[in-house]
Motif scaffolding. Structure first.
Motif, PDB file in Angstrom:
ATOM      1  N   GLN B 263       0.860  -1.184   0.000  1.00  0.00           N
ATOM      2  CA  GLN B 263       0.000   0.000   0.000  1.00  0.00           C
ATOM      3  C   GLN B 263       0.897   1.234   0.000  1.00  0.00           C
ATOM      4  O   GLN B 263       1.821   1.316   0.789  1.00  0.00           O
ATOM      5  N   LYS B 272       3.819   4.824 -13.432  1.00  0.00           N
ATOM      6  CA  LYS B 272       2.965   3.654 -13.584  1.00  0.00           C
ATOM      7  C   LYS B 272       3.728   2.570 -14.334  1.00  0.00           C
ATOM      8  O   LYS B 272       4.609   2.866 -15.141  1.00  0.00           O
ATOM      9  N   PHE B 295       3.766   2.228  -9.505  1.00  0.00           N
ATOM     10  CA  PHE B 295       2.443   1.742  -9.091  1.00  0.00           C
ATOM     11  C   PHE B 295       1.815   0.917 -10.200  1.00  0.00           C
ATOM     12  O   PHE B 295       2.058   1.166 -11.390  1.00  0.00           O
ATOM     13  N   ASN B 296       0.983  -0.054  -9.815  1.00  0.00           N
ATOM     14  CA  ASN B 296       0.218  -0.776 -10.840  1.00  0.00           C
ATOM     15  C   ASN B 296      -1.117  -0.082 -11.064  1.00  0.00           C
ATOM     16  O   ASN B 296      -1.386   0.964 -10.467  1.00  0.00           O
ATOM     17  N   THR B 297      -1.944  -0.668 -11.910  1.00  0.00           N
ATOM     18  CA  THR B 297      -3.188   0.020 -12.275  1.00  0.00           C
ATOM     19  C   THR B 297      -4.142   0.145 -11.104  1.00  0.00           C
ATOM     20  O   THR B 297      -5.005   1.016 -11.095  1.00  0.00           O
ATOM     21  N   GLU B 298      -3.998  -0.762 -10.095  1.00  0.00           N
ATOM     22  CA  GLU B 298      -4.875  -0.640  -8.925  1.00  0.00           C
ATOM     23  C   GLU B 298      -4.371   0.418  -7.947  1.00  0.00           C
ATOM     24  O   GLU B 298      -4.992   0.647  -6.912  1.00  0.00           O
ATOM     25  N   GLY B 299      -3.207   1.000  -8.217  1.00  0.00           N
ATOM     26  CA  GLY B 299      -2.684   2.025  -7.317  1.00  0.00           C
ATOM     27  C   GLY B 299      -1.783   1.467  -6.224  1.00  0.00           C
ATOM     28  O   GLY B 299      -1.355   2.189  -5.329  1.00  0.00           O
ATOM     29  N   GLN B 300      -1.453   0.160  -6.291  1.00  0.00           N
ATOM     30  CA  GLN B 300      -0.533  -0.405  -5.290  1.00  0.00           C
ATOM     31  C   GLN B 300       0.907  -0.160  -5.742  1.00  0.00           C
ATOM     32  O   GLN B 300       1.196  -0.145  -6.940  1.00  0.00           O
ATOM     33  N   THR B 302       4.419  -1.399  -6.522  1.00  0.00           N
ATOM     34  CA  THR B 302       4.921  -2.732  -6.852  1.00  0.00           C
ATOM     35  C   THR B 302       6.432  -2.765  -6.999  1.00  0.00           C
ATOM     36  O   THR B 302       7.003  -3.829  -7.199  1.00  0.00           O
TER      37      THR B 302
END
Lengths: 384, 315
Positions: B263, B272, B295-300, B302
């Motif tokens: 998170q 991204k 960040f990945n597309t879900e906003g986490q 990575t």
């Protein structure tokens, strides 16, 4: 913003109605009559009322009020609908009771009033922009009212009505003949033009000859065509009795129909050809690329896009044919033209009007109906 | 799979396409690129037989196209052209439904498909289905053009400079959209363009054409790294080749991935996963960052990426 067209038209009407004769009283059908100006024709009170209404229209259109067009429409529409009342009052006041041949007829002032009020109505309807149904309703109300007045007893003395009453059967027959000739010619030439246009699209070699031929037909004076057809058709009828049995002779409906068809071809062929060829090639390419065959391309793409322009050609042709049919009376084809030529022969101007007015009315009616059709065929709404 | 074997097309005495050989594998995007008049559109239009070829053989999934009914052939190939070619007297929905209707699909199935495609192309069915093409913006109209091509779920998609008439921003949006859709649908696509950047962005393999011949047929990376001739080298541009190579790869390729997505801290800035390395470097230079979270597309969050790594390995 004050309207500029309506005051001009209103003032012009006001001036002309005072300057010109509103009506004419003739002792009989042929002798020229005596004219009556506005006050003399309908009396001081009537003249005052007419002037008041026109002045009211002018004032109302000058006022910077937002919703002035609706009362204006009511005022002008009602005036137009009740216009025959002026003739009724005029006839009532001036027609001598002891002269059965005396008749009243319409003067230049009345025609001007009718014409200018109609222009004002068109201007008001244009400003209101409420769609076609309101326009149709107004036109229906006005023509209904006129018909009611003309059929009533009050206008019995009007020479136009007298001419009609002398020959109601002939009038009806002329109406049907006129319609049959004009619309027969339009439908025949529409079918013919469609196939000629298709031929022109399919083969480039045919384009110039076909267009040249139909243009040439258009250049011959109409009277000449009617005359020129007499000899060959008589010869044909003489050679083939079967044709004679069908009613085909050197004069009558056959040469009239042929000439009308010949005249109708140019606008029809040109519009159909242009409409079908102007469908953008990129659309046809897209359709073809998606797997449409030529038949589907024609019926689903080209024809729907071309149809408004094709019907526009039909509209032009129909108006032209209705007018030309009047001339065809000269070779015995019948129709309203026969009244015109009879009237000219007898120097009875009101008989000429009995032929001319319905011809104009028919042309206007055809124009209105086909314009409506064109508008409803335009498939795409204006750019949003 | 589409195979062109020794295909030639003549217009009178001029040879528009000269003995070309080209194989487009199933699911790949083959971009034909070249200056105007090089024969790229002609090549495309021979595949669906809008133009018959003069010589040679064209095989679609192993079958000779001349042996097939041309309408049947085209019904199985989506076709998108520049300026959309949407029928102006049909609504958006009816335009999209064109091929399914030609194939006589049942009504409910067509409606369902139109709805599905509008959603896929990011157009709201409620507001757009009933509109006419003239009421759409250029980008929306071309989306509808793509939807129409995809309607009957063809295996093959032919696109003839579809985004050529659009402004730069709309064009880029549609290119990204097309990449997203292509990842989902994996259509065998032949795409014609004169824009080398569009070609580099969309292609699995690029065929560079000049005067009716294919000069080089290779992956975007190889076209950039090993141009077969001066013509190709000029086409891709000598000076910014390094940056163009960077735009072929994404941040995902060079980042240090965490073992588990985390998170992110609230308000954290970063890149991204799908950003190209070129964009990433540009942002890092501008912001003067040396290392940023990804960040990945879900906003986490990575992983992270460093400026040095992009500069060393990016091109």
């Amino acid at each position: 913003m004050p309207n500029r067209v309506l005051p001009v038209l209103g003032l012009l009407a006001l001036a002309l109605v005072w300057l010109l004769n509103l009506g004419v009283i003739q002792p009989n059908r042929i002798v020229p009559g005596t004219g009556h100006g506005l006050v003399s024709a309908i009396g001081g009170a009537g003249a005052g009322l007419v002037s008041l209404i026109l002045a009211g229209c002018v004032l109302l259109s000058l006022l910077p009020v937002r919703r002035r067009y609706l009362p204006l429409l009511a005022l002008v529409g009602l005036s137009l609908a009740l216009l025959p009342l002026l003739l009724e009052v005029f006839a009532d006041r001036h027609l001598p009771d002891d002269a059965p041949y005396a008749r009243s007829s319409i003067g230049a002032g009345f025609w001007c009033l009718l014409f200018l009020l109609s222009l004002m109505l068109i201007e008001i309807l244009g400003r209101l922009g409420r769609g076609r149904w309101l326009q149709l309703l107004i036109i229906a109300v006005i023509s209904g009212s006129w018909l009611w007045f003309l059929r009533g007893d009050g206008l019995e003395s009007l020479s136009l009505v007298r001419e009609f009453n002398a020959r109601p059967d002939k009038f009806e027959q002329a109406l049907w003949t006129h319609l049959a000739l004009a619309f027969g010619a339009v439908s025949i030439s529409a079918c013919l033009a469609f196939f000629l246009a298709l031929k022109m699209i399919r083969s480039v070699a045919w384009r110039r000859p076909i267009l040249g031929a139909v243009s040439f037909l258009q250049t011959i004076p109409s009277l000449a065509v009617f005359g020129l057809l007499i000899a060959p058709l008589s010869a044909l009828a003489a050679a083939f009795p079967a044709l004679q049995a069908m009613g085909i002779r050197g004069i009558g409906w056959a040469p009239a129909l042929l000439a009308l068809v010949a005249y109708s071809l140019l606008p029809m062929v040109r519009n159909t050809f242009v409409a079908l060829t102007e469908v953008p090639e990129s659309l046809a390419d897209a359709g073809r690329g998606m797997g449409m065959n030529e038949r589907q391309l024609f019926f689903k793409l080209k024809l729907p896009l071309a149809l408004p322009v094709i019907v526009e050609g039909v509209r032009i042709t129909a108006i032209q044919a209705i007018g030309l049919t009047a001339v065809a009376a000269l070779i015995g084809a019948g129709g309203f033209g026969s009244f015109i030529f009879q009237g000219l022969g007898q120097a009875a101007m009101d008989l000429v009007l009995l032929g001319a007015l319905p011809t104009i009315a028919l042309a206007l009616l055809a124009d209105a109906l086909l314009t409506l059709l064109v508008a409803s065929l335009k498939p795409t709404p204006a750019k949003a | 799979m589409i195979e062109l074997k020794n295909v030639t097309r003549r217009f009178g005495d001029t040879v528009a396409v000269d003995r070309i050989n080209l194989t487009v594998e199933t699911g790949e995007v083959c971009v034909l690129v070249g200056s105007s008049g090089c024969g790229k559109s002609t090549t495309l239009r021979m595949i669906n037989q809008l133009l018959p070829h003069s010589e040679g053989e064209i095989l679609v999934d192993g079958k000779d196209v001349t042996a097939m009914n041309p309408e049947q052939l085209r019904l199985n190939m989506g076709y998108v052209i520049q300026g959309t070619g949407l029928f102006p007297h049909w609504t958006v929905a009816r335009n999209i439904a064109m091929v399914p209707q030609l194939l006589s699909w049942p009504r409910e199935q067509i409606d369902e498909r139109v709805h599905e495609l509008l959603t896929l192309l990011d157009l709201d069915p409620a507001t757009h289905a009933k509109k006419y093409p003239q009421q759409l913006s250029g980008g929306q109209a071309q989306r509808v053009g793509v939807a129409r091509a995809l309607a009957a779920n063809p295996n093959i998609l032919l696109m003839d400079e579809p985004f050529g008439a659009l402004d730069a921003i709309t064009r880029e949006n549609l290119q990204l959209e097309m990449l997203r859709i292509q990842r989902q649908l994996k259509k065998t696509t032949v795409f014609v363009t004169h824009d080398i950047d569009e070609a580099l962005r969309l292609a699995t393999r690029i065929a560079v054409m000049d005067r009716g011949r294919i000069i080089q047929h290779d992956t975007p990376e190889n076209i950039l790294r090993r141009p077969a001739s001066d013509f190709v080298e000029n086409l891709v541009g000598k000076q910014d080749r390094g940056l163009k190579l960077m735009s072929l790869h994404t941040v995902r390729d060079l980042m240090d991935a965490y073992s588990q997505p985390r998170q992110p801290e609230p308000g954290a800035d970063g890149l991204k996963e799908d950003d190209s390395l070129r964009v990433a470097l540009s942002i890092m230079l501008w912001q003067n960052w040396n290392q940023v979270p990804v960040f990945n597309t879900e906003g986490q969050e990575t992983g992270t990426i460093t400026r040095e790594r992009i500069i060393q390995e990016g091109a």
